[in-house]
Design a protein around this motif. Structure first.
Motif, PDB file in Angstrom:
ATOM      1  N   VAL A  56       0.775  -1.185   0.042  1.00  6.25           N
ATOM      2  CA  VAL A  56       0.055   0.031   0.031  1.00  6.25           C
ATOM      3  C   VAL A  56       0.885   1.204   0.115  1.00  6.25           C
ATOM      4  O   VAL A  56       0.748   2.132  -0.786  1.00  6.25           O
ATOM      5  N   ALA A  57       1.857   1.290   0.872  1.00  5.93           N
ATOM      6  CA  ALA A  57       2.754   2.525   0.968  1.00  5.93           C
ATOM      7  C   ALA A  57       3.675   2.677  -0.398  1.00  5.93           C
ATOM      8  O   ALA A  57       3.693   3.796  -0.797  1.00  5.93           O
ATOM      9  N   THR A  58       4.118   1.482  -0.959  1.00  3.74           N
ATOM     10  CA  THR A  58       4.551   1.418  -2.352  1.00  3.74           C
ATOM     11  C   THR A  58       3.761   2.070  -3.404  1.00  3.74           C
ATOM     12  O   THR A  58       4.358   2.713  -4.115  1.00  3.74           O
ATOM     13  N   ALA A  59       2.582   1.646  -3.436  1.00  4.64           N
ATOM     14  CA  ALA A  59       1.771   2.134  -4.476  1.00  4.64           C
ATOM     15  C   ALA A  59       1.327   3.522  -4.348  1.00  4.64           C
ATOM     16  O   ALA A  59       1.524   4.237  -5.386  1.00  4.64           O
ATOM     17  N   ALA A  60       1.107   4.089  -3.060  1.00  5.06           N
ATOM     18  CA  ALA A  60       1.092   5.454  -2.681  1.00  5.06           C
ATOM     19  C   ALA A  60       2.322   6.345  -3.250  1.00  5.06           C
ATOM     20  O   ALA A  60       2.072   7.335  -3.791  1.00  5.06           O
ATOM     21  N   ASP A  61       3.343   5.863  -2.658  1.00  4.94           N
ATOM     22  CA  ASP A  61       4.578   6.966  -3.061  1.00  4.94           C
ATOM     23  C   ASP A  61       4.910   6.988  -4.792  1.00  4.94           C
ATOM     24  O   ASP A  61       5.338   7.969  -5.066  1.00  4.94           O
ATOM     25  N   VAL A  62       4.656   5.682  -4.955  1.00  8.15           N
ATOM     26  CA  VAL A  62       4.870   5.573  -6.605  1.00  8.15           C
ATOM     27  C   VAL A  62       3.919   6.458  -7.479  1.00  8.15           C
ATOM     28  O   VAL A  62       4.412   7.046  -8.435  1.00  8.15           O
ATOM     29  N   ALA A  63       2.803   6.425  -7.006  1.00  8.75           N
ATOM     30  CA  ALA A  63       1.820   7.032  -7.855  1.00  8.75           C
ATOM     31  C   ALA A  63       2.037   8.667  -7.550  1.00  8.75           C
ATOM     32  O   ALA A  63       1.780   9.536  -8.442  1.00  8.75           O
ATOM     33  N   ALA A  64       2.584   8.863  -6.163  1.00  5.74           N
ATOM     34  CA  ALA A  64       2.608  10.430  -5.899  1.00  5.74           C
ATOM     35  C   ALA A  64       3.858  10.956  -6.627  1.00  5.74           C
ATOM     36  O   ALA A  64       4.032  12.160  -6.918  1.00  5.74           O
ATOM     37  N   SER A  65       4.841   9.995  -6.902  1.00  5.50           N
ATOM     38  CA  SER A  65       6.046  10.573  -7.749  1.00  5.50           C
ATOM     39  C   SER A  65       6.204   9.673  -8.995  1.00  5.50           C
ATOM     40  O   SER A  65       7.251   9.267  -9.260  1.00  5.50           O
ATOM     41  N   GLU A  66       5.155   9.638  -9.636  1.00  9.92           N
ATOM     42  CA  GLU A  66       5.161   8.858 -11.167  1.00  9.92           C
ATOM     43  C   GLU A  66       6.323   9.505 -11.921  1.00  9.92           C
ATOM     44  O   GLU A  66       7.175   8.566 -12.553  1.00  9.92           O
ATOM     45  N   SER A  67       6.423  10.635 -11.928  1.00  6.69           N
ATOM     46  CA  SER A  67       7.362  11.289 -12.726  1.00  6.69           C
ATOM     47  C   SER A  67       8.891  10.583 -12.649  1.00  6.69           C
ATOM     48  O   SER A  67       9.662  10.507 -13.433  1.00  6.69           O
ATOM     49  N   LEU A  68       9.189  10.889 -11.206  1.00  9.91           N
ATOM     50  CA  LEU A  68      10.385  10.546 -10.549  1.00  9.91           C
ATOM     51  C   LEU A  68      10.836   8.869 -11.034  1.00  9.91           C
ATOM     52  O   LEU A  68      11.947   8.558 -11.362  1.00  9.91           O
ATOM     53  N   PHE A  69       9.564   8.180 -10.545  1.00  5.69           N
ATOM     54  CA  PHE A  69       9.626   6.781 -10.866  1.00  5.69           C
ATOM     55  C   PHE A  69       9.988   6.400 -12.315  1.00  5.69           C
ATOM     56  O   PHE A  69      10.905   5.657 -12.695  1.00  5.69           O
ATOM     57  N   ARG A  70       9.418   7.127 -13.253  1.00  3.46           N
ATOM     58  CA  ARG A  70       9.876   6.745 -14.685  1.00  3.46           C
ATOM     59  C   ARG A  70      11.164   7.308 -15.042  1.00  3.46           C
ATOM     60  O   ARG A  70      11.897   6.505 -16.083  1.00  3.46           O
ATOM     61  N   ALA A  71      11.591   8.419 -14.410  1.00  4.68           N
ATOM     62  CA  ALA A  71      13.167   8.873 -14.697  1.00  4.68           C
ATOM     63  C   ALA A  71      13.909   7.753 -14.322  1.00  4.68           C
ATOM     64  O   ALA A  71      15.028   7.465 -15.013  1.00  4.68           O
ATOM     65  N   GLY A  72      13.701   7.091 -13.212  1.00  4.18           N
ATOM     66  CA  GLY A  72      14.550   5.856 -12.688  1.00  4.18           C
ATOM     67  C   GLY A  72      14.511   4.774 -13.525  1.00  4.18           C
ATOM     68  O   GLY A  72      15.338   4.128 -13.821  1.00  4.18           O
ATOM     69  N   LEU A  73      13.430   4.582 -14.166  1.00  6.65           N
ATOM     70  CA  LEU A  73      13.093   3.349 -14.966  1.00  6.65           C
ATOM     71  C   LEU A  73      13.825   3.674 -16.232  1.00  6.65           C
ATOM     72  O   LEU A  73      14.584   2.715 -16.898  1.00  6.65           O
ATOM     73  N   ALA A  74      13.893   4.897 -16.723  1.00  6.88           N
ATOM     74  CA  ALA A  74      14.580   5.482 -18.310  1.00  6.88           C
ATOM     75  C   ALA A  74      16.103   5.176 -17.889  1.00  6.88           C
ATOM     76  O   ALA A  74      16.922   4.743 -18.710  1.00  6.88           O
ATOM     77  N   ALA A  75      16.567   5.456 -16.552  1.00  7.22           N
ATOM     78  CA  ALA A  75      17.978   5.242 -16.332  1.00  7.22           C
ATOM     79  C   ALA A  75      18.428   3.790 -16.408  1.00  7.22           C
ATOM     80  O   ALA A  75      19.333   3.434 -16.849  1.00  7.22           O
ATOM     81  N   PHE A  76      17.481   2.824 -15.991  1.00 11.03           N
ATOM     82  CA  PHE A  76      17.836   1.549 -16.026  1.00 11.03           C
ATOM     83  C   PHE A  76      17.818   1.042 -17.405  1.00 11.03           C
ATOM     84  O   PHE A  76      18.774   0.260 -17.819  1.00 11.03           O
ATOM     85  N   VAL A  77      17.025   1.633 -18.245  1.00 13.98           N
ATOM     86  CA  VAL A  77      17.097   1.295 -19.935  1.00 13.98           C
ATOM     87  C   VAL A  77      18.395   1.557 -20.254  1.00 13.98           C
ATOM     88  O   VAL A  77      18.979   1.083 -21.143  1.00 13.98           O
ATOM     89  N   VAL A  78      18.818   2.984 -20.031  1.00 15.21           N
ATOM     90  CA  VAL A  78      19.803   3.318 -20.624  1.00 15.21           C
ATOM     91  C   VAL A  78      21.356   2.617 -19.998  1.00 15.21           C
ATOM     92  O   VAL A  78      22.074   2.200 -20.958  1.00 15.21           O
ATOM     93  N   VAL A  79      21.226   2.165 -18.795  1.00 15.41           N
ATOM     94  CA  VAL A  79      22.275   1.227 -18.288  1.00 15.41           C
ATOM     95  C   VAL A  79      22.196  -0.028 -19.226  1.00 15.41           C
ATOM     96  O   VAL A  79      23.443  -0.164 -19.555  1.00 15.41           O
ATOM     97  N   PHE A  80      21.086  -0.593 -19.426  1.00 10.71           N
ATOM     98  CA  PHE A  80      20.935  -1.524 -20.206  1.00 10.71           C
ATOM     99  C   PHE A  80      21.386  -1.529 -21.505  1.00 10.71           C
ATOM    100  O   PHE A  80      22.309  -2.525 -22.294  1.00 10.71           O
ATOM    101  N   LEU A  81      21.347  -0.566 -22.277  1.00 13.56           N
ATOM    102  CA  LEU A  81      21.833   0.069 -23.557  1.00 13.56           C
ATOM    103  C   LEU A  81      23.592   0.170 -23.501  1.00 13.56           C
ATOM    104  O   LEU A  81      24.425  -0.425 -24.183  1.00 13.56           O
ATOM    105  N   VAL A  82      23.895   1.020 -22.505  1.00 11.63           N
ATOM    106  CA  VAL A  82      25.538   1.175 -22.346  1.00 11.63           C
ATOM    107  C   VAL A  82      26.232  -0.153 -22.058  1.00 11.63           C
ATOM    108  O   VAL A  82      27.365  -0.055 -22.485  1.00 11.63           O
ATOM    109  N   ASP A  83      25.862  -1.007 -21.427  1.00 11.58           N
ATOM    110  CA  ASP A  83      26.291  -2.056 -21.091  1.00 11.58           C
ATOM    111  C   ASP A  83      26.931  -3.012 -22.260  1.00 11.58           C
ATOM    112  O   ASP A  83      27.903  -3.648 -22.328  1.00 11.58           O
TER     113      ASP A  83
END
Length: 248
Positions: A56-83
């Protein structure tokens, strides 16, 4: 500086110093990039928004900071490519120590990279579930938390392959002398630590009881070894050729 000036050509001689310096630059720059991106994605974003055992707390925090979460996801994708170019550059750099062994080390890093890509997919699905995105249906925070846990384990499986990559790379160094011997052994220790951690998560029902100890076991050797390796790559990549320096 053009891309061709940075990326080593596969057709170059295995012992060509210029080719090896270019490979070291590619790998060193790549390592710097993934250090920054992974710290942001894993600790700044995921570590602050995903709360293990509390859907419940995870869902609330992710929904409240969705843009930040998506930025983190994008960072993982870039790491995937750079490797991918890092794996190639390390193969070229250590090819003189043994083409087949260097290629094997590169393949294990590619396996890790593929698992990181799979983990990123789980992370995206978790985001969709906790924010009520398309396809989430009646599933809610618990299903999203399950996806975040799947991200964790997919990444851990990949880290086993990454650990093997580090062990092989370390042995290439210790056997060839292409880099300082202590650095080779440091990479071996870090690689073994990654493998032990994944096996502990897999085999121990109460891994949480030793989680803090295992974090230290993994973090200390990996940070020391990989930061030292990054520094060595950058110094090697930009070191002036001895002959040219003497002529000047």
């Amino acid at each position: 500086m053009t891309t061709d000036a940075l990326i080593p050509h596969a057709t170059g001689r295995a012992d060509d110093p210029q080719v090896r310096r270019r490979a070291a630059r590619v790998a060193g720059i790549g390592y710097l990039a993934i250090f920054v991106l992974a710290i942001f994605a894993n600790f700044v974003v995921r570590g602050s928004l995903v709360h293990p055992g509390d859907a419940v707390a995870t869902a609330a925090d992710v929904a409240a900071s969705e843009s930040l979460f998506r930025a983190g996801l994008a960072a993982f994708v870039v790491v995937f490519l750079v490797d991918v170019p890092i794996a190639w550059a390390l193969y070229v750099l250590f090819r003189p120590a043994g083409r087949d062994r260097s290629l094997l080390a590169a393949w294990f890093r590619i396996v890790y990279t593929l698992m990181l890509g799979v983990a990123a997919v789980f992370m995206f699905l978790g985001l969709q579930l906790v924010t009520g995105g398309p396809g989430s249906g009646t599933m809610g925070p618990e299903a999203g938390m399950l996806m975040f846990e799947a991200f964790d384990y997919a990444w851990l499986v990949g880290l086993v392959a990454f650990g093997v990559h580090l062990v092989l790379l370390g042995r290439l160094i210790t056997a060839s002398g292409l880099a300082p011997t202590w650095l080779g052994w440091a990479l071996v220790v870090a690689g073994v630590a990654y493998g032990l951690d994944t096996m502990a998560v897999t085999l121990l029902p109460d891994y949480a009881a030793i989680a803090d100890v295992m974090l230290l076991v993994v973090a200390l050797p990996s940070v020391v070894a990989e930061l030292s390796f990054t520094a060595w790559l950058l110094v090697t990549g930009w070191r002036r050729p001895r002959v040219a320096a003497e002529t000047a």
